[in-house]
Scaffold this motif. Structure first.
Motif, short mmCIF file in Angstrom:
data_model
loop_
_atom_site.label_atom_id
_atom_site.label_comp_id
_atom_site.label_asym_id
_atom_site.label_seq_id
_atom_site.Cartn_x
_atom_site.Cartn_y
_atom_site.Cartn_z
N SER A 4 47.52 38.89 43.73
CA SER A 4 46.82 38.61 42.48
C SER A 4 45.49 39.35 42.49
CB SER A 4 46.59 37.11 42.32
OG SER A 4 45.77 36.62 43.38
N TYR A 5 45.06 39.78 41.32
CA TYR A 5 43.83 40.58 41.24
C TYR A 5 43.40 40.69 39.79
CZ TYR A 5 47.44 43.97 40.12
OH TYR A 5 48.53 44.60 39.55
N LYS A 6 42.11 40.97 39.59
CA LYS A 6 41.58 41.20 38.24
C LYS A 6 41.07 42.62 38.07
CE LYS A 6 40.28 36.35 37.57
NZ LYS A 6 39.15 35.40 37.36
N VAL A 102 44.83 46.32 34.31
CA VAL A 102 43.53 45.71 34.62
C VAL A 102 42.49 46.82 34.78
CG1 VAL A 102 44.59 43.74 35.78
CG2 VAL A 102 43.90 45.75 37.13
N ILE A 156 33.49 42.14 37.81
CA ILE A 156 34.55 41.37 38.47
C ILE A 156 34.05 40.93 39.85
CG2 ILE A 156 36.92 41.39 39.34
CD1 ILE A 156 36.88 41.68 36.35
N ASP A 160 38.07 39.00 43.66
CA ASP A 160 39.13 39.24 42.68
C ASP A 160 39.51 40.72 42.59
OD1 ASP A 160 39.45 36.56 41.86
OD2 ASP A 160 37.72 36.71 40.53
N CYS A 161 38.95 41.53 43.48
CA CYS A 161 39.24 42.96 43.49
C CYS A 161 40.19 43.33 44.62
CB CYS A 161 37.96 43.77 43.67
SG CYS A 161 36.79 43.64 42.30
#
Length: 216
Positions: A4-6, A102, A156, A160-161
Motif C-alpha cells: 500500500s502506498y500514496k 498516484v 505525502i 506512505d511513500c
C-alpha cells in the motif's frame, strides 16, 4: 504480495535510465589506469549510487594517494559522451509509468544538468515534473534528505511513500527516511540489497508492477 502506498519516489540511474552499468565501467576502467583494481562486489558496495565526490574520496582512500586533478572532469566528459549516444530507459519503465496513478517524484544523486539531460533524452521530463538532485539538499544519499524533500514536495508522509531503488546508498537513504524500499536487482545482488534494508527485490519492471498492485 502488493504494497500500500500514496506516492512512489524513484531513483534515476539504474532504475529509470540504464546508466549505472555505463558509469560503473567507466569508473572501473579509469581507476584501473591509476592502479586500483575493483571487483564487482567492491564496486556495488562502495561506489554504485554514491555521489562522484564520495566515490573519489573512496578511491583515494583505497589507493593511498590523490587522484589526478583532472580525474573528475575526465570522467564526466567520457560519461556524457557515452550516454549521449547510448542512453535508453530501463526495459518496461514506460509501461510501468503509464499505469501509475498516484503522485510520483524523482530523487537522484546526480547533478541537475545531468538529471535533466537524461530525462530529456528519454522523453520523460514531463512525467517527472517533481524531481530533486544532489544540489537540492545538504547531504546526498545515503542520507535521507533527498527522499524526505521529495515526500514533502508531494505533501505525502514518509511512511506512505514507496521508494524504488537499486544501490546500497539509495536503499539506505530510503530506509533512513522511514520509507519502504523496493530494489531493482537485475544487475545488483539481491542479498546485498536486502542486507542494506530493502523490503523486497524485483528483477523486471513487470515484477514491480505486481508488487505495486498494477498487474492485470
Amino acid at each position: 504480495m502488493s504494497y500500500s502506498y500514496k506516492a512512489i519516489l524513484f531513483d534515476c540511474d539504474g532504475v529509470i535510465v540504464d546508466t549505472e552499468n555505463i558509469s560503473n565501467e567507466i569508473m572501473r576502467s579509469m581507476l584501473q589506469q591509476q592502479g586500483l583494481h575493483i571487483d564487482d562486489k567492491l564496486l556495488h558496495e562502495r561506489f554504485t549510487g554514491f555521489t562522484n565526490k564520495e566515490n573519489l574520496k573512496t578511491a583515494e582512500a583505497l589507493l593511498g594517494k590523490a587522484l589526478p586533478e583532472s580525474f573528475d572532469t575526465d570522467y564526466r566528459t567520457l560519461f556524457h559522451a557515452t550516454i549521449d549516444e547510448h542512453l535508453e530507459p530501463i526495459k518496461g519503465v514506460r509501461e510501468l509509468l503509464s499505469k501509475i496513478t498516484v503522485p510520483i517524484a524523482m530523487a537522484t544523486n546526480a547533478r541537475r544538468k545531468e538529471m535533466n539531460f537524461k530525462l530529456n533524452k528519454i522523453q520523460l521530463e514531463e512525467r517527472f515534473s517533481v524531481r530533486f538532485c544532489v544540489e537540492d539538499v545538504a547531504n546526498g544519499k545515503p542520507a535521507p534528505d533527498l527522499y524526505l524533500k521529495a515526500a514533502a514536495a508531494l505533501n505525502i508522509a514518509p511512511e506512505d511513500c514507496l521508494v524504488i531503488e537499486d544501490s546500497v546508498a539509495g536503499i539506505t537513504a530510503g530506509k533512513a527516511a522511514g520509507m519502504r524500499v523496493l530494489a531493482f536487482s537485475e544487475t545488483l545482488d539481491a542479498q546485498l540489497q536486502r542486507n542494506a534494508g530493502a523490503d523486497a527485490c524485483f528483477k523486471t519492471m513487470q515484477e514491480l508492477e505486481t508488487l505495486l498492485g498494477l498487474s492485470e
